[in-house]
Motif scaffolding. Structure first.
Motif, PDB file in Angstrom:
ATOM      1  N   THR A 177       1.540   3.631  -8.110  1.00  0.00           N
ATOM      2  CA  THR A 177       1.335   4.509  -6.953  1.00  0.00           C
ATOM      3  C   THR A 177       2.427   4.303  -5.911  1.00  0.00           C
ATOM      4  O   THR A 177       3.028   5.260  -5.415  1.00  0.00           O
ATOM      5  CB  THR A 177      -0.042   4.261  -6.317  1.00  0.00           C
ATOM      6  OG1 THR A 177      -1.063   4.485  -7.289  1.00  0.00           O
ATOM      7  CG2 THR A 177      -0.266   5.198  -5.142  1.00  0.00           C
ATOM      8  N   GLY A 178       2.683   3.044  -5.578  1.00  0.00           N
ATOM      9  CA  GLY A 178       3.688   2.751  -4.561  1.00  0.00           C
ATOM     10  C   GLY A 178       5.094   3.111  -4.999  1.00  0.00           C
ATOM     11  O   GLY A 178       5.829   3.803  -4.291  1.00  0.00           O
ATOM     12  N   VAL A 179       5.468   2.655  -6.193  1.00  0.00           N
ATOM     13  CA  VAL A 179       6.803   2.937  -6.714  1.00  0.00           C
ATOM     14  C   VAL A 179       6.975   4.436  -6.949  1.00  0.00           C
ATOM     15  O   VAL A 179       8.013   5.026  -6.623  1.00  0.00           O
ATOM     16  CB  VAL A 179       7.057   2.161  -8.021  1.00  0.00           C
ATOM     17  CG1 VAL A 179       8.369   2.601  -8.669  1.00  0.00           C
ATOM     18  CG2 VAL A 179       7.075   0.665  -7.748  1.00  0.00           C
ATOM     19  N   GLY A 180       5.940   5.064  -7.515  1.00  0.00           N
ATOM     20  CA  GLY A 180       6.017   6.492  -7.810  1.00  0.00           C
ATOM     21  C   GLY A 180       6.149   7.344  -6.564  1.00  0.00           C
ATOM     22  O   GLY A 180       6.915   8.313  -6.552  1.00  0.00           O
ATOM     23  N   ILE A 212      -0.150   9.227 -12.104  1.00  0.00           N
ATOM     24  CA  ILE A 212      -0.914   8.346 -12.990  1.00  0.00           C
ATOM     25  C   ILE A 212      -1.440   7.141 -12.222  1.00  0.00           C
ATOM     26  O   ILE A 212      -2.601   6.738 -12.371  1.00  0.00           O
ATOM     27  CB  ILE A 212      -0.042   7.901 -14.174  1.00  0.00           C
ATOM     28  CG1 ILE A 212       0.287   9.102 -15.075  1.00  0.00           C
ATOM     29  CG2 ILE A 212      -0.731   6.803 -14.978  1.00  0.00           C
ATOM     30  CD1 ILE A 212       1.272   8.793 -16.185  1.00  0.00           C
ATOM     31  N   GLY A 213      -0.595   6.557 -11.379  1.00  0.00           N
ATOM     32  CA  GLY A 213      -1.014   5.387 -10.603  1.00  0.00           C
ATOM     33  C   GLY A 213      -2.164   5.700  -9.669  1.00  0.00           C
ATOM     34  O   GLY A 213      -3.140   4.935  -9.587  1.00  0.00           O
ATOM     35  N   ALA A 214      -2.090   6.821  -8.958  1.00  0.00           N
ATOM     36  CA  ALA A 214      -3.156   7.196  -8.029  1.00  0.00           C
ATOM     37  C   ALA A 214      -4.476   7.414  -8.768  1.00  0.00           C
ATOM     38  O   ALA A 214      -5.548   7.049  -8.278  1.00  0.00           O
ATOM     39  CB  ALA A 214      -2.759   8.456  -7.259  1.00  0.00           C
ATOM     40  N   ALA A 215      -4.392   8.015  -9.961  1.00  0.00           N
ATOM     41  CA  ALA A 215      -5.612   8.219 -10.757  1.00  0.00           C
ATOM     42  C   ALA A 215      -6.195   6.890 -11.216  1.00  0.00           C
ATOM     43  O   ALA A 215      -7.423   6.708 -11.252  1.00  0.00           O
ATOM     44  CB  ALA A 215      -5.297   9.101 -11.961  1.00  0.00           C
TER      45      ALA A 215
END
Length: 294
Positions: A177-180, A212-215
């Protein structure tokens, strides 16, 4: 929105019936097609009375006609775009579910992910990267349909296989999430500075990790998302998504006055979500509307 695709893929695969593989798909397809048709027709109504003080009594009708024109502009927009901006999500989700079903049934999730990445790559090269040396113009909008949705939906399907330690997956979710997010914003800024592409870069390569990270934060139970308010109002997500553009249309007079101010840019999203949430809660009191709002 990419996270919605991921969560949808996760739930679709988690409740997949291998004995009747088309049963789940049939139910999902009917649901999405009904929602798409209903809300496309709804947005053809002359509802935007907020335009009357600015553009006269005929403005709502002209506004509705514009929606009809955009929806019927091409077969692509009619099938995959919709009469209002946000409705593209519904047929895109339907496309992802149709494509994914045989791969889930055959338990070939790796192949599904590869296909999703290929479609996503085509979307990148023909939309945010279109004006770059590696880009191309296919003649249609590749954000819609299966191009953007499939890789995220497939990622949700993969998560439903329950591979790995939940705590490690949650940590990975935070990292992605952070990197994305940083990647998405930096790439959008770079593309805007160096190439004469779209006015708004609503997705790029960084969106893959961010979505994807947030999900994953939602699927694996990140504590910041377990607040009582979020849990209680999660059931209104679909209604908020479908109606938030209507609320933004009705805020047009205020937006016209304050659009150029930084403060309004911060207030508008919060105000839109709050007002849409209240509207959805009121509408859900009526039983016939529950089928198209929840």
């Amino acid at each position: 929105v990419p996270s919605f695709f991921v969560v949808s893929g996760y739930l679709f695969a988690a409740h997949f019936d291998y004995m009747q593989p088309l049963k789940r798909l049939s139910r999902t397809s009917k649901r999405l097609a009904t929602l798409y048709l209903f809300w496309c027709l709804f947005y053809l109504l002359p509802y935007n009375v907020a335009l009357i003080p600015v553009d006269g009594w005929g403005a709502p009708v002209k506004f509705a006609h514009w929606h009809f024109y955009m929806w019927t502009l091409s077969w692509e927009n009619f099938l995959f775009g919709g009469a209002k901006t946000q409705l593209w999500f519904l047929p895109a989700l339907l496309c992802a579910a149709v494509i994914s079903t045989p791969f889930i049934y055959l338990r070939k999730i790796g192949y599904l992910l590869v296909l999703g990445l290929i479609l996503f790559g085509a979307a990148l090269l023909s939309s945010p990267y279109r004006e770059t040396p590696v880009g191309f113009d296919p003649g249609f909008f590749t954000r819609n349909g299966p191009f953007l949705s499939t890789v995220f939906f497939a990622s949700g399907v993969f998560m439903a296989q329950e591979n790995g330690e939940p705590r490690n997956r949650l940590l990975l979710g935070y990292v992605l999430t952070g990197v994305g997010l940083a990647w998405h914003l930096a790439e959008a800024l770079w593309l805007k500075q160096h190439y004469d592409g779209p006015t708004i870069y609503d997705f790029n390569s960084g969106t893959l990790a961010f979505g994807i990270g947030a999900a994953m934060l939602g699927i694996y139970g990140a504590k910041p998302l377990q607040s009582r308010w979020l849990v209680e109002n999660a059931k209104y997500s679909l209604g908020i998504y479908l109606l938030h553009m209507l609320v933004m249309d009705l805020l047009y007079p205020l937006n016209r006055i304050w659009a150029s101010t930084v403060l309004w840019s911060l207030v508008l999203p919060v105000l839109t979500i709050f007002l849409t949430l209240q509207l959805v809660k009121v509408l859900l009191r009526y039983a016939p509307l529950r089928r198209v709002l929840s």
